[in-house]
Design a protein around this motif. Structure first.
Motif, PDB file in Angstrom:
ATOM      1  N   UNK A   2     -25.645 -53.047 -15.988  1.00 18.17           N
ATOM      2  CA  UNK A   2     -26.010 -53.143 -14.982  1.00 18.17           C
ATOM      3  C   UNK A   2     -26.811 -52.531 -14.093  1.00 18.17           C
ATOM      4  N   UNK A   3     -28.534 -53.621 -13.521  1.00 16.90           N
ATOM      5  CA  UNK A   3     -29.318 -52.314 -13.352  1.00 16.90           C
ATOM      6  C   UNK A   3     -29.332 -51.960 -11.581  1.00 16.90           C
ATOM      7  N   UNK A   4     -28.477 -51.684 -11.437  1.00 16.97           N
ATOM      8  CA  UNK A   4     -27.360 -50.799 -10.463  1.00 16.97           C
ATOM      9  C   UNK A   4     -26.660 -50.090 -10.762  1.00 16.97           C
ATOM     10  N   UNK A   5     -26.296 -50.185 -11.929  1.00 17.01           N
ATOM     11  CA  UNK A   5     -25.282 -48.743 -12.507  1.00 17.01           C
ATOM     12  C   UNK A   5     -26.546 -47.484 -12.444  1.00 17.01           C
ATOM     13  N   UNK A   6     -26.186 -46.842 -11.383  1.00 26.62           N
ATOM     14  CA  UNK A   6     -27.583 -45.789 -11.546  1.00 26.62           C
ATOM     15  C   UNK A   6     -26.325 -44.592 -12.201  1.00 26.62           C
ATOM     16  N   UNK A   7     -25.607 -44.019 -12.152  1.00 26.70           N
ATOM     17  CA  UNK A   7     -24.953 -43.234 -13.092  1.00 26.70           C
ATOM     18  C   UNK A   7     -25.236 -43.114 -14.325  1.00 26.70           C
ATOM     19  N   UNK A   8     -25.691 -44.273 -15.311  1.00 29.55           N
ATOM     20  CA  UNK A   8     -25.751 -44.760 -16.211  1.00 29.55           C
ATOM     21  C   UNK A   8     -27.068 -44.558 -16.806  1.00 29.55           C
ATOM     22  N   UNK A   9     -27.890 -44.775 -15.882  1.00 34.99           N
ATOM     23  CA  UNK A   9     -29.015 -45.117 -15.789  1.00 34.99           C
ATOM     24  C   UNK A   9     -29.701 -43.515 -16.130  1.00 34.99           C
ATOM     25  N   UNK A  10     -29.281 -42.501 -15.172  1.00 36.48           N
ATOM     26  CA  UNK A  10     -29.612 -41.351 -14.825  1.00 36.48           C
ATOM     27  C   UNK A  10     -29.669 -40.969 -17.136  1.00 36.48           C
ATOM     28  N   UNK A 128     -30.779 -56.359 -20.447  1.00 40.27           N
ATOM     29  CA  UNK A 128     -32.173 -56.504 -20.990  1.00 40.27           C
ATOM     30  C   UNK A 128     -33.349 -55.739 -21.196  1.00 40.27           C
ATOM     31  N   UNK A 129     -32.821 -55.214 -22.801  1.00 33.48           N
ATOM     32  CA  UNK A 129     -34.005 -53.462 -22.650  1.00 33.48           C
ATOM     33  C   UNK A 129     -35.557 -54.150 -22.438  1.00 33.48           C
ATOM     34  N   UNK A 406     -53.587 -64.763 -33.406  1.00 32.57           N
ATOM     35  CA  UNK A 406     -52.749 -64.658 -32.322  1.00 32.57           C
ATOM     36  C   UNK A 406     -51.188 -64.115 -32.286  1.00 32.57           C
ATOM     37  N   UNK A 407     -50.574 -63.394 -31.406  1.00 31.09           N
ATOM     38  CA  UNK A 407     -49.422 -62.545 -31.469  1.00 31.09           C
ATOM     39  C   UNK A 407     -48.512 -63.861 -30.465  1.00 31.09           C
ATOM     40  N   UNK A 408     -47.181 -64.203 -30.832  1.00 36.19           N
ATOM     41  CA  UNK A 408     -46.650 -65.540 -30.276  1.00 36.19           C
ATOM     42  C   UNK A 408     -44.904 -65.060 -29.297  1.00 36.19           C
ATOM     43  N   UNK A 409     -45.395 -64.864 -28.549  1.00 32.37           N
ATOM     44  CA  UNK A 409     -44.168 -64.225 -28.556  1.00 32.37           C
ATOM     45  C   UNK A 409     -42.817 -65.003 -27.623  1.00 32.37           C
ATOM     46  N   UNK A 410     -41.962 -64.519 -27.534  1.00 33.86           N
ATOM     47  CA  UNK A 410     -40.783 -65.813 -26.969  1.00 33.86           C
ATOM     48  C   UNK A 410     -40.430 -64.871 -25.800  1.00 33.86           C
ATOM     49  N   UNK A 411     -39.834 -66.513 -25.005  1.00 34.59           N
ATOM     50  CA  UNK A 411     -39.749 -65.859 -23.634  1.00 34.59           C
ATOM     51  C   UNK A 411     -38.358 -65.713 -23.528  1.00 34.59           C
ATOM     52  N   UNK A 412     -38.237 -64.792 -22.437  1.00 34.48           N
ATOM     53  CA  UNK A 412     -36.963 -64.231 -22.473  1.00 34.48           C
ATOM     54  C   UNK A 412     -36.197 -64.546 -21.337  1.00 34.48           C
TER      55      UNK A 412
END
Length: 412
Positions: A2-10, A128-129, A406-412
Motif C-alpha cells: 500500500x502506497x500509504x504504508x510508510x513503514x514498509x517503504x522506509x 504498483x512497481x 518505435x518502442x511501444x509501451x503497454x498502458x498501466x
C-alpha cells in the motif's frame, strides 16, 4: 504494498541505501587500494575487477536454483551479506594479492546475486512497481554517493597522504560494518517466499535466460545485443582505472568527485523518457556510445591543474554513458521480448554485458594499462585514447547496421 504504508517503504529504502552504499564503499577505490596497499600489478588488478563478471555469471544459478525454489529471498539476502561482512574484514587485513584474490572472488560470488534479491523483495512487496520502485531505488544511488563523500570529504582516506599510509583499508572495514548491518536488517524485511511452486521444474536454459536466445533471430536485436557486449569493453576501463588515474595525477578527493557521476545518473534518468520520445531508441543509444568516447578523450587530455574541468566533465558524462545506453537498452529489450521472455531476456543481457563483456573488458584494460606503464607511472593519455577509439568503432558499426524502431509501451 500500500502506497500509504510508510513503514514498509522506509525499510525497503534503507535496504536499497545499504545495498549500494556497500558496493560504492569499496569497489570505486579497489584499483587504488590494490596498486598501493599490496603492490598489485595492472594485470592482477584486472583479475580482481573481473570477479564482478564471474559473480554476474554465477548469480543466476544462486537465484534460479536456490532463491527461486527453496528459501525466502530476504533470508538469503541476510545470509549472503553476513558472510560478505566476514570476507570484507579479511580483505582489509590482507597484504598479498594471492591471499586477497580468493576473498574478493568469494565476495563477488555472494554479492552479485543480492542485486537481484533486493529487487525481488521490493517488487514482490509492491502493488504498483511502475510507480513505486523508482522512489525506493533512488536511495541506492544516494547510498553510493554518500559512500564516496564519506571516503573523500569526511575521512580523506583517498588523499595521497592517506593512500601512502595505507588508510584505504578502512574502506573495507566500513563496508564490512555496513554489510553486517544489512545482513541482520534483512531478516526484518517483508517475507518474500520462493517464486517457483514446489515441485515445479525449471530448466537450465530458463535459469540462464538462454530461452531468450531466439530473440537474436531478429537482426535489429542481434545488432543491439552484440553492440552491448562490445561497448562493455571500454566501460570496464572506467570502473577499473578511473579512481587510480585521478589519485595518481593528484586530483584532490577523487572518490568524492566521482560521485558526480551518480548525481548525473539520477538527472539523466529523469531526462531519458524525453530523449526516447523525441529522438527514438537508435539515437538515444548512439548518444550513450558517443558519450563513452568523449569521456575518455577528456580524460586523455585533462589534468589536475588548469584542465581539471575536463576531468570533472568526463565524470559528469556518466549519466549519459550509463542511462542512455544501458537503461534504454533494458527498456528496448523489454519491448522486444514479449511477455513470455521478459525475465529471460533481461537475464541474458545482464549475463552478456556484466558477465562476458566486462570480463573481456577488465582483461583488456589490465593488459593495456600494464603495457603503458613505465616504472610506477602510467601513460594515461594512451590508456584512455584506446577505449575512446574502440567506442567510436562500436558507434559507427551500430549506426550503420541498426534500424530505428518505435518502442511501444503497454498502458498501466
Amino acid at each position: 504494498m500500500n502506497a500509504t504504508n510508510s513503514g514498509i517503504t522506509t525499510r525497503l529504502s534503507i535496504m536499497m541505501f545499504l545495498q549500494f552504499f556497500i558496493w560504492g564503499g569499496w569497489f570505486v577505490t579497489l584499483g587504488t587500494f590494490l596498486g598501493n596497499n599490496i603492490n598489485a600489478t595492472d594485470g592482477q588488478i584486472a583479475q580482481a575487477f573481473s570477479t564482478q563478471s564471474w559473480g554476474a555469471i554465477i548469480a543466476p544459478f544462486i537465484i534460479g536454483l536456490i532463491a527461486d525454489r527453496y528459501f525466502n529471498a530476504e533470508k538469503i539476502l541476510g545470509i549472503l551479506h553476513l558472510a560478505g561482512a566476514v570476507l570484507m574484514y579479511l580483505m582489509a587485513e590482507t597484504t598479498e594479492f594471492e591471499v586477497f584474490y580468493p576473498y574478493v572472488l568469494g565476495y563477488m560470488v555472494l554479492y552479485m546475486p543480492t542485486l537481484a534479491l533486493v529487487n525481488s523483495v521490493a517488487f514482490r512487496t509492491m502493488s504498483d512497481p511502475s510507480k513505486q520502485f523508482s522512489r525506493i531505488r533512488v536511495w541506492g544511488t544516494i547510498g553510493w554517493i554518500l559512500a564516496g563523500l564519506v571516503i573523500s570529504f569526511i575521512f580523506s582516506w583517498d588523499s595521497q597522504e592517506s593512500i601512502a599510509s595505507g588508510m584505504l583499508k578502512n574502506t573495507f572495514l566500513m563496508t564490512a560494518i555496513a554489510s553486517a548491518i544489512l545482513g541482520f536488517f534483512s531478516f526484518t524485511l517483508p517475507k518474500t517466499p520462493p517464486s517457483v511452486v514446489k515441485g515445479e521444474k525449471i530448466t537450465l536454459k530458463e535459469i540462464l535466460g538462454l530461452d531468450a536466445l531466439k530473440l537474436l533471430t531478429n537482426k535489429n536485436f542481434a545488432v543491439f545485443f552484440f553492440s552491448s557486449v562490445l561497448i562493455c569493453i571500454p566501460l570496464a576501463f572506467y570502473y577499473q582505472n578511473a579512481n587510480p588515474f585521478l589519485a595518481e595525477i593528484g586530483v584532490s578527493n577523487p572518490t568524492g568527485k566521482m560521485t558526480i557521476g551518480q548525481i548525473s545518473e539520477v538527472l539523466f534518468m529523469l531526462l531519458l523518457p524525453i530523449f526516447l520520445k523525441k529522438y527514438g531508441i537508435k539515437k538515444t543509444l548512439l548518444f550513450g556510445m558517443l558519450a563513452w568516447a568523449l569521456r575518455y578523450v577528456l580524460f586523455a587530455f585533462g589534468n589536475s591543474d588548469e584542465l581539471v574541468v575536463m576531468l570533472i566533465t568526463g565524470i559528469a558524462l556518466h549519466g549519459i554513458c550509463y542511462d542512455f545506453f544501458f537503461v534504454s537498452g533494458q527498456i528496448y529489450t523489454d519491448s522486444k521480448a514479449g511477455e513470455k521472455f521478459k525475465s529471460s531476456a533481461q537475464g541474458l543481457i545482464t549475463l552478456a554485458t556484466y558477465g562476458v563483456g566486462m570480463l573481456i573488458g577488465f582483461w583488456v584494460a589490465g593488459q593495456i594499462s600494464e603495457f603503458y606503464t613505465v616504472g610506477d607511472v602510467h601513460e594515461w593519455k594512451n590508456i584512455w585514447l584506446l577505449p575512446a577509439g574502440f567506442a567510436v568503432l562500436v558507434f559507427l558499426i551500430f549506426a550503420a547496421t541498426f534500424k530505428n524502431e518505435e518502442i511501444h509501451y503497454e498502458e498501466k
